[in-house]
Design a protein around this motif. Structure first.
Motif, PDB file in Angstrom:
ATOM      1  N   PRO A 134      -7.855  -1.901  -1.359  1.00  0.00           N
ATOM      2  CA  PRO A 134      -7.558  -3.244  -0.846  1.00  0.00           C
ATOM      3  C   PRO A 134      -8.709  -4.105  -0.926  1.00  0.00           C
ATOM      4  CG  PRO A 134      -7.695  -1.471   0.812  1.00  0.00           C
ATOM      5  CD  PRO A 134      -7.959  -0.632  -0.371  1.00  0.00           C
TER       6      PRO A 134
ATOM      7  N   ILE B 262      -4.495  -5.575  -3.765  1.00  0.00           N
ATOM      8  CA  ILE B 262      -4.949  -4.189  -4.026  1.00  0.00           C
ATOM      9  C   ILE B 262      -5.098  -4.065  -5.379  1.00  0.00           C
ATOM     10  CG2 ILE B 262      -4.046  -1.921  -4.020  1.00  0.00           C
ATOM     11  CD1 ILE B 262      -2.395  -2.624  -1.409  1.00  0.00           C
TER      12      ILE B 262
ATOM     13  N   TYR C 188      -7.683   0.251   8.324  1.00  0.00           N
ATOM     14  CA  TYR C 188      -8.563   0.672   7.187  1.00  0.00           C
ATOM     15  C   TYR C 188      -9.930   0.422   7.204  1.00  0.00           C
ATOM     16  CZ  TYR C 188      -8.803   1.438   2.024  1.00  0.00           C
ATOM     17  OH  TYR C 188      -8.988   1.968   0.895  1.00  0.00           O
TER      18      TYR C 188
ATOM     19  N   ARG D  89       0.795   3.938  -3.316  1.00  0.00           N
ATOM     20  CA  ARG D  89       0.444   5.405  -3.132  1.00  0.00           C
ATOM     21  C   ARG D  89       1.521   6.246  -3.575  1.00  0.00           C
ATOM     22  NH1 ARG D  89       0.859   7.393   1.738  1.00  0.00           N
ATOM     23  NH2 ARG D  89      -0.866   8.949   1.673  1.00  0.00           N
TER      24      ARG D  89
ATOM     25  N   HIS E 185       0.846  -1.150   0.140  1.00  0.00           N
ATOM     26  CA  HIS E 185       0.081   0.056   0.051  1.00  0.00           C
ATOM     27  C   HIS E 185       0.831   1.248   0.026  1.00  0.00           C
ATOM     28  CE1 HIS E 185      -3.822   2.359   1.697  1.00  0.00           C
ATOM     29  NE2 HIS E 185      -3.819   2.227   0.483  1.00  0.00           N
TER      30      HIS E 185
END
Length: 414
Positions: A255, A262, A222, A166, A162
């Motif tokens: 996700p 993802i 999350y 990003r 993740h």
């Protein structure tokens, strides 16, 4: 339904390609995806599995999705399978004077009058979306993208993946932009689809956020900070609880903790599978480099603010590879020595660094990547081909050429 076994980082990839069905002569959208699937299945249904590639319906009847039936690690084989399925579909569609057309947006479709939603199985979700957002807009019924699904096994792998994803998201339009025309006019944006992607659910801001996901790096956090907020916000519009927050989440990378992946969703689709798989390969290898800390350590990646990354994404959405990145810290994260540079120069730097390290997947795709970095994104090449003549006739001619590129799995040169 039993979930497939989870796999570890970079052991396989799910690729999804969306294409329009259009009249072979006029390029008007042809809402017959259900008939295409029925041709193969003998009845109306959502999916036709054809070996390693599955054909699926989407929200609207003039779009078909081709996706890997399961995670694949041989992207060359998958490219050829996609191309073979495009050929097979075009042969079937010829009976309706129809063909597949690439790019991320139809150049002159009128979604208010031409949208027809999928009316068959599992259409309850589509109907709820339509009730809340009115899916006749460009951001709903006139957009085609390439989705890349990257696996993770556990929370530790999710955090690394993740963080890396990003970092990459703001640069994707500089490779992938292919939507410079809407309503028969040049929009002034090179990734117009992404503009609509960012705004078409603004009624409920928690669904899309800033497109760049928040700096959240565990399943528990999350769910608590993002999915619970989405669930709360949509409840008033969905009293029967038909909408799963996992499906509704529309950030640029989503996700799926249920299956350990993802999904990157902000890449415009290209003119042919060869181009898409070349871009996907470069994106994967760049993410790998971040995960393995070849560019920047993971802790430093996690500290990047969503707002800062979103500002870069806004620039590349407008100008694609010509966008100027004047944030030295971001450039430095890739080992780029200057304080300001166009996005194309940063991608060239990344490519050259991969080649120097002997990266075989990138070496195998260098020809296609060179076309994009040298000739421009597909949006650049479309506009160059149009020149000063932006008449509907000329636009139609260019997009027929693009459809020919798709049929032959060849890149588009203006």
């Amino acid at each position: 339904m039993q979930q497939p076994p989870r796999i570890h980082l970079f052991q396989g990839y799910g690729i999804e390609l969306e294409y329009m069905l259009v009249d072979s002569n006029t390029l008007q959208v042809k809402p017959i995806t259900d008939e295409l699937l029925k041709h193969e299945l003998g009845h109306y249904a959502s999916d036709f599995e054809n070996g390693i590639v599955t054909w699926s319906n989407e929200l609207v009847l003039h779009v078909v999705e081709l996706k890997s039936s399961k995670p694949e690690n041989n992207l060359n084989g998958l490219e050829h399978a996609f191309a073979e399925n495009v050929e097979r579909i075009n042969a079937i569609l010829a009976g309706w004077d129809t063909m597949l057309m690439p790019t991320a947006a139809h150049p002159f479709m009128n979604p208010l009058h031409e949208t027809k939603l999928w009316p068959h199985e599992n259409n309850e979700v589509y109907n709820i979306y339509n009730t809340i957002f009115d899916c006749r807009g460009h951001g709903w019924s006139n957009l085609q993208s390439t989705h890349l699904n990257l696996p993770f096994y556990d929370d530790e792998e999710f955090a690394k993946l993740h963080a890396a994803v990003r970092m990459i998201l703001p640069l994707l339009p500089a490779l992938c932009a292919s939507s410079p025309i809407l309503d028969g006019k040049v929009t002034g944006l090179l990734d117009t689809r992404l503009k609509f992607y960012r705004t078409n659910q603004s009624r409920l801001p928690s669904i899309t956020g800033k497109v760049i996901p928040e700096a959240v790096f565990s399943r528990r956090n999350y769910i608590n900070t993002i999915y619970e907020k989405i669930k709360s916000d949509i409840a008033v519009f969905d009293p029967q609880n038909e909408l799963n927050p996992i499906w509704v989440n529309s950030r640029g990378a989503i996700p799926r903790f249920d299956r350990g992946s993802i999904e990157i969703r902000i890449m415009d689709i290209q003119e042919c599978p060869a181009a898409d798989l070349a871009i996907v390969s470069l994106v994967i290898e760049t993410i790998k480099a971040f995960v393995s800390e070849k560019f920047l350590d993971v802790d430093s990646q996690m500290k990047w603010k969503t707002e800062t990354l979103a500002q870069i994404l806004e620039r590349t959405t407008e100008q694609a590879q010509d966008a100027v990145i004047d944030q030295p810290e971001y450039l430095s994260a890739f080992g780029f020595p200057e304080k300001s540079a166009k996005a194309s120069a940063l991608w060239q730097h990344i490519l050259e660094r991969m080649i120097r390290s002997g990266n075989e997947p990138i070496e195998n795709r260098k020809r296609e990547i060179d076309v994009i970095l040298r000739e421009g994104t597909l949006s650049h090449r479309i506009l160059k081909a149009l020149g000063k003549d932006q008449s509907k006739e000329n636009i139609t001619g260019v997009y027929k050429q693009l459809s020919g590129c798709l049929a032959q799995n060849k890149m588009f040169f203006s």
